[in-house]
Write a protein that holds these residues in place. Structure first.
Motif, PDB file in Angstrom:
ATOM      1  N   VAL A 360       0.847  -1.193   0.000  1.00  0.00           N
ATOM      2  CA  VAL A 360       0.000   0.000   0.000  1.00  0.00           C
ATOM      3  C   VAL A 360       0.885   1.246   0.000  1.00  0.00           C
ATOM      4  N   GLY A 361       0.565   2.188  -0.895  1.00  0.00           N
ATOM      5  CA  GLY A 361       1.426   3.352  -1.053  1.00  0.00           C
ATOM      6  C   GLY A 361       2.763   2.919  -1.626  1.00  0.00           C
ATOM      7  N   ALA A 362       2.697   2.163  -2.727  1.00  0.00           N
ATOM      8  CA  ALA A 362       3.880   1.486  -3.253  1.00  0.00           C
ATOM      9  C   ALA A 362       4.912   2.441  -3.829  1.00  0.00           C
ATOM     10  N   GLY A 363       4.507   3.661  -4.180  1.00  0.00           N
ATOM     11  CA  GLY A 363       5.475   4.627  -4.682  1.00  0.00           C
ATOM     12  C   GLY A 363       6.118   4.174  -5.969  1.00  0.00           C
ATOM     13  N   GLY A 375       9.340 -14.373  -4.662  1.00  0.00           N
ATOM     14  CA  GLY A 375       8.302 -15.363  -4.905  1.00  0.00           C
ATOM     15  C   GLY A 375       6.905 -14.983  -4.455  1.00  0.00           C
ATOM     16  N   TRP A 376       6.725 -13.758  -3.964  1.00  0.00           N
ATOM     17  CA  TRP A 376       5.391 -13.328  -3.566  1.00  0.00           C
ATOM     18  C   TRP A 376       4.567 -12.950  -4.803  1.00  0.00           C
ATOM     19  N   THR A 377       3.292 -13.197  -4.724  1.00  0.00           N
ATOM     20  CA  THR A 377       2.351 -12.702  -5.731  1.00  0.00           C
ATOM     21  C   THR A 377       1.910 -11.320  -5.276  1.00  0.00           C
ATOM     22  N   VAL A 378       2.380 -10.300  -5.970  1.00  0.00           N
ATOM     23  CA  VAL A 378       2.328  -8.941  -5.425  1.00  0.00           C
ATOM     24  C   VAL A 378       1.285  -8.097  -6.149  1.00  0.00           C
ATOM     25  N   THR A 379       0.520  -7.352  -5.340  1.00  0.00           N
ATOM     26  CA  THR A 379      -0.318  -6.265  -5.832  1.00  0.00           C
ATOM     27  C   THR A 379       0.250  -4.965  -5.285  1.00  0.00           C
ATOM     28  N   ALA A 380       0.700  -4.091  -6.187  1.00  0.00           N
ATOM     29  CA  ALA A 380       1.225  -2.783  -5.790  1.00  0.00           C
ATOM     30  C   ALA A 380       0.116  -1.752  -5.925  1.00  0.00           C
ATOM     31  N   SER A 381      -0.202  -1.080  -4.835  1.00  0.00           N
ATOM     32  CA  SER A 381      -1.316  -0.130  -4.813  1.00  0.00           C
ATOM     33  C   SER A 381      -0.797   1.274  -4.547  1.00  0.00           C
ATOM     34  N   ASP A 382      -1.353   2.248  -5.276  1.00  0.00           N
ATOM     35  CA  ASP A 382      -0.981   3.635  -5.038  1.00  0.00           C
ATOM     36  C   ASP A 382      -2.070   4.549  -5.570  1.00  0.00           C
ATOM     37  N   ILE A 383      -2.148   5.761  -5.006  1.00  0.00           N
ATOM     38  CA  ILE A 383      -3.109   6.752  -5.484  1.00  0.00           C
ATOM     39  C   ILE A 383      -2.634   7.388  -6.783  1.00  0.00           C
ATOM     40  N   SER A 384      -1.345   7.283  -7.068  1.00  0.00           N
ATOM     41  CA  SER A 384      -0.757   7.905  -8.255  1.00  0.00           C
ATOM     42  C   SER A 384      -0.586   6.889  -9.378  1.00  0.00           C
TER      43      SER A 384
END
Length: 534
Positions: A360-363, A375-384
């Motif tokens: 969250v807030g991945a920048g 090896g993680w299944t990643v979701t990168a979240s950001d407002i931008s």
């Protein structure tokens, strides 16, 4: 390593409010409750600073002015509005019709609308002792402090014709009132005759100085060519001038007040000035306003600005997120951060079995990339979206597959509930809301058995006051969620266990240099981890 943290910062906001007393904060509260981004810049020079208490404010009578300001700041910040210590030097219109404010120290703020809530400066007569006692036993307003000098020996010093205006009120408050005509220019003899006929002693004489007694209060008023007058309080009507210097560059000039003893910024019924997009509120527009009236005026003008913004957006068929523009502009230039993963995430997540992760807030994606490489299944979240575009490009360049999720962490249904074995929020700039929606969104995203890692700056060093004559702050850490807010929510929750909650030195490798320590929280949600054997 190159330090990517800029020495000066440019911010973008819906509304810049210059001045953080009653009018400015009341306007800010209206605006943040309409989901507008607001930055209040306050130089810390309120007109009523010398006064120990304010009066006539229903429900707040006798409250110190600083206590009202502190409460107002807290209320604005509870909705994610920012109040920063600083000084606006100048405001200019940009090519796209917005406004760019230059701050002392080099920072800048770009805003769609600007509110001048800068107040007035009282120009006191050059009489020895007046400035020393101003706001205590030298007063000017019978409504603000008149009751406190009732039945006492009061000397009213007249330095201009409007100075006589409150004499009848002070006569009502005490039967021991003496009026001294220090400067007779423009004074009508009929007015003085009326006072004499009403039992008020009137003396034509210049005041030499105010005499301070052993207790530190006023003891007497020394006159030229007359015996001293015993006094417990002195009334002086100052001249005043509008604090309009930052707006002169826009062509906004103060106009004379009808009283002839000062100037103001002129506005229409909505608070709009002669410069489209610039508004004014409080006693910078009306010197007669007490704190209650200034707050009411700021509240009214804040509502008018809200209407103006909403009408603009409606015409453009737009509904922008309040803080998205700010972050999009920050990520529109050179690389902001180091690209390294946060050291605290590395420490807290290295021993976790890879699964699904939400950053969250991945920048620019330092943490998300690090997790994906392990090896993680990643979701990168950001407002931008600009930030997410950078993450996507970096991931593709490394042959990594991750998901980019464009959302506001305070949005309804921002994240899939219970879907992530790890939720990471390192330095995520999530504005506060009174209902704590951002906190709940983070917690709800964690799957049973999953882990939450939250890292924020230790903001105590950022609370040290700054000299606004030479320096301005550009971020207000108190307007954003911190580790303590998350920890408070999970401490008593039956389905959460705090594993780490501590302050520690900032790990090496970070790009920013404006803080020394981090506050770290790692908490586990009880239950069976998703994908793990039962």
């Amino acid at each position: 390593m190159k330090n990517h943290s800029p020495q000066t910062v440019g911010r973008h906001t819906d509304v810049l409010i210059v001045g953080g007393s009653a009018a400015g904060l009341a306007a800010a509260l209206q605006l943040v409750r309409q989901r507008r981004s607001v930055i209040v810049v306050d130089a810390g020079e309120p007109r009523n600073a010398p006064a120990a208490h304010m009066h006539g404010f229903l429900g707040r009578d006798g409250t110190p002015p600083s206590a009202l300001t502190a409460a107002g700041r807290d209320e604005v910040r509870s909705y994610g509005g920012e109040v920063v210590d600083g000084r606006v030097v100048s405001v200019a219109r940009t090519d796209d019709g917005r406004f760019r404010a230059e701050l002392v120290g080099g920072h800048a703020i770009v805003a769609r609308k600007v509110l001048a809530a800068t107040g007035l400066v009282d120009d006191l007569p050059a009489i020895d002792g007046v400035a020393d006692h101003w706001g205590s036993d030298v007063i000017h307003c019978p409504f603000c402090h008149g009751y406190e000098v009732r039945d006492r020996r009061v000397v009213q010093v007249i330095t201009h014709p409007m100075g006589l205006h409150p004499a009848s009120l002070f006569r009502q408050l005490t039967d021991d009132l003496t009026v001294v005509v220090h400067d007779p220019t423009g004074i009508e003899e009929d007015e003085l005759s009326t006072l004499r006929a009403g039992g008020v002693q009137v003396i034509d004489a210049q005041v030499h100085r105010l005499v301070t007694g052993a207790d530190g209060g006023i003891e007497a008023v020394e006159l030229v060519g007359h015996d001293p007058l015993a006094a417990d309080a002195v009334v002086v009507g100052p001249r005043f001038r509008a604090r309009a210097e930052p707006f002169v560059s826009l062509g906004l000039e103060p106009v004379p007040h009808p009283s002839g003893v000062g100037d103001i910024i002129e506005t229409d019924a909505t608070g709009a000035t002669s410069v489209p997009g610039v508004y004014a509120a409080g006693n910078v527009t009306d010197p007669s306003q007490q704190v209650l009236h200034a707050a009411a005026d700021g509240s009214r003008v804040g509502a008018m600005i809200s209407f103006a913004l909403a009408d603009d957006d409606l015409r453009d068929a737009a509904r922008p997120s309040a803080n998205e523009a700010d972050w999009d502009h920050r990520y529109g230039s050179d690389k902001v951060w180091s690209g390294n993963p946060n050291g605290s995430l590395v420490t807290e997540a290295s021993d976790l079995e890879p699964g699904s992760a939400l950053d969250v807030g991945a920048g620019e994606g330092g943490d998300a990339i690090w997790l994906a490489e392990r090896g993680w299944t990643v979701t990168a979240s950001d407002i931008s979206q600009r930030a997410l575009d950078r993450i996507d490009a970096e991931a593709r360049g490394r042959g990594l597959d991750l998901t980019c999720h464009h959302t506001d962490a305070n949005a309804r249904d921002a994240f899939e509930i219970g879907a992530f074995d790890l939720v990471n929020a390192a330095y995520a700039s999530i504005p506060r809301t009174p209902d704590g929606r951002g906190v709940r969104n983070l917690l709800d995203a964690v799957a049973p058995g999953g882990t939450l890692v939250v890292v924020s700056h230790d903001i105590e060093p950022m609370r040290v006051p700054v000299d606004t004559a030479t320096h301005s702050r550009i971020f207000d850490a108190d307007a954003y969620l911190r580790v303590e807010d998350i920890a408070a929510e999970v401490t008593d929750a039956a389905d959460w266990t705090i594993e780490v909650h501590e302050k520690r030195p900032r790990p090496a490798g970070a790009a920013s240099s404006h803080h020394v320590d981090d506050v770290v929280l790692r908490a586990r949600r009880t239950g069976t981890r998703s994908g793990a054997p039962s």
